[in-house]
Design a protein around this motif. Structure first.
Motif, short mmCIF file in Angstrom:
data_model
loop_
_atom_site.label_atom_id
_atom_site.label_comp_id
_atom_site.label_asym_id
_atom_site.label_seq_id
_atom_site.Cartn_x
_atom_site.Cartn_y
_atom_site.Cartn_z
N CYS A 3 38.02 31.15 -107.75
CA CYS A 3 37.84 29.73 -107.47
C CYS A 3 38.79 28.90 -108.34
O CYS A 3 38.84 29.09 -109.56
CB CYS A 3 36.38 29.35 -107.76
SG CYS A 3 36.12 27.57 -107.80
N SER A 5 38.54 26.00 -109.24
CA SER A 5 37.83 25.03 -110.06
C SER A 5 37.13 25.68 -111.26
O SER A 5 37.28 25.23 -112.39
CB SER A 5 36.82 24.29 -109.18
OG SER A 5 36.05 23.42 -109.94
N CYS A 6 36.36 26.77 -110.99
CA CYS A 6 35.59 27.37 -112.09
C CYS A 6 35.99 28.82 -112.38
O CYS A 6 35.40 29.46 -113.25
CB CYS A 6 34.09 27.29 -111.79
SG CYS A 6 33.57 28.45 -110.51
N ASN A 8 35.35 31.44 -110.91
CA ASN A 8 34.40 32.44 -110.42
C ASN A 8 35.06 33.23 -109.29
O ASN A 8 35.84 32.68 -108.52
CB ASN A 8 33.15 31.71 -109.92
CG ASN A 8 32.14 32.65 -109.30
OD1 ASN A 8 31.78 33.66 -109.90
ND2 ASN A 8 31.71 32.35 -108.09
N CYS A 31 33.18 28.34 -103.02
CA CYS A 31 32.79 29.06 -104.24
C CYS A 31 31.27 29.17 -104.32
O CYS A 31 30.54 28.20 -104.09
CB CYS A 31 33.32 28.32 -105.47
SG CYS A 31 32.73 29.02 -107.02
N CYS A 34 30.18 27.05 -107.81
CA CYS A 34 30.25 25.59 -107.94
C CYS A 34 30.40 24.84 -106.62
O CYS A 34 30.56 23.63 -106.59
CB CYS A 34 31.38 25.20 -108.91
SG CYS A 34 33.03 25.42 -108.17
N TYR A 36 32.84 24.58 -104.75
CA TYR A 36 34.18 24.03 -104.51
C TYR A 36 34.77 24.72 -103.28
O TYR A 36 34.63 25.92 -103.10
CB TYR A 36 35.06 24.30 -105.74
CG TYR A 36 36.44 23.70 -105.65
CD1 TYR A 36 36.66 22.36 -105.93
CD2 TYR A 36 37.53 24.50 -105.30
CE1 TYR A 36 37.93 21.81 -105.86
CE2 TYR A 36 38.81 23.96 -105.22
CZ TYR A 36 38.99 22.62 -105.50
OH TYR A 36 40.26 22.08 -105.41
ZN LIG Z 1 33.84 27.55 -108.44
#
Ligand SMILES: [Zn+2]
Length: 159
Positions: A3, A5-6, A8, A31, A34, A36
């Protein structure tokens, strides 16, 4: 797939769609950590094809170059850029499937002619005159005749 963003690594696929004339898959993902949403592209790894030019030099097959060559031949005909891109996509696909590592520029020209034949007579003749470098009017007439007889054959099979 991580991901953005995070970071993951678990995501679920929301949507899969073919892209780039079916040679890549575009996936919309979400995701699991999160929520996303992001997009990934998956494509087949292709081997670069080298093109042997008339003057003996080599260069890597370049779709844009072929398109611009065709564009000149197809000016003021019914063949638009979208069609030209399809033609060149088709040529590239054939080269890839044929597992060729090297091809001559003349062969690419013939492949393009083969495709143009079914689309526009004017574009076909113009491109043929450039690619085959007609030696006088007889060459030109011969190409024209072969075009016409193939058209007739096509018509015959339809009827
Ligand atoms: Zn994420």
């Amino acid at each position: 797939m991580q991901c953005p963003s995070c970071q993951n690594t678990d995501s679920r696929v929301l949507e899969s769609r073919a892209a780039d004339a079916g040679r890549s898959v575009r996936r919309r993902r979400e995701c699991l950590n999160c929520d996303y949403r992001f997009t990934t592209y998956e494509r087949v790894e292709t081997v670069p094809i080298s093109v042997l030019k008339r003057n003996g030099s080599k260069e890597i097959f370049n779709k844009n170059k072929v398109i611009s060559g065709l564009t000149r031949a197809c000016e003021k005909t019914c063949v638009d850029t979208e069609k030209l891109e399809m033609i060149v996509d088709e040529i590239e696909l054939k080269l890839q499937q044929g597992n060729l590592k090297e091809v001559s520029s003349a062969e690419i020209g013939e492949m393009a002619l083969e495709q143009l034949k079914g689309i526009s007579e004017v574009a076909y003749i113009r491109f043929a005159s450039v690619y085959r470098q007609f030696h006088g009017i007889n060459d030109f007439v011969a190409t024209l005749e072969s075009f016409k007889s193939e058209k007739k054959e096509q018509l015959a099979t339809v009827l």
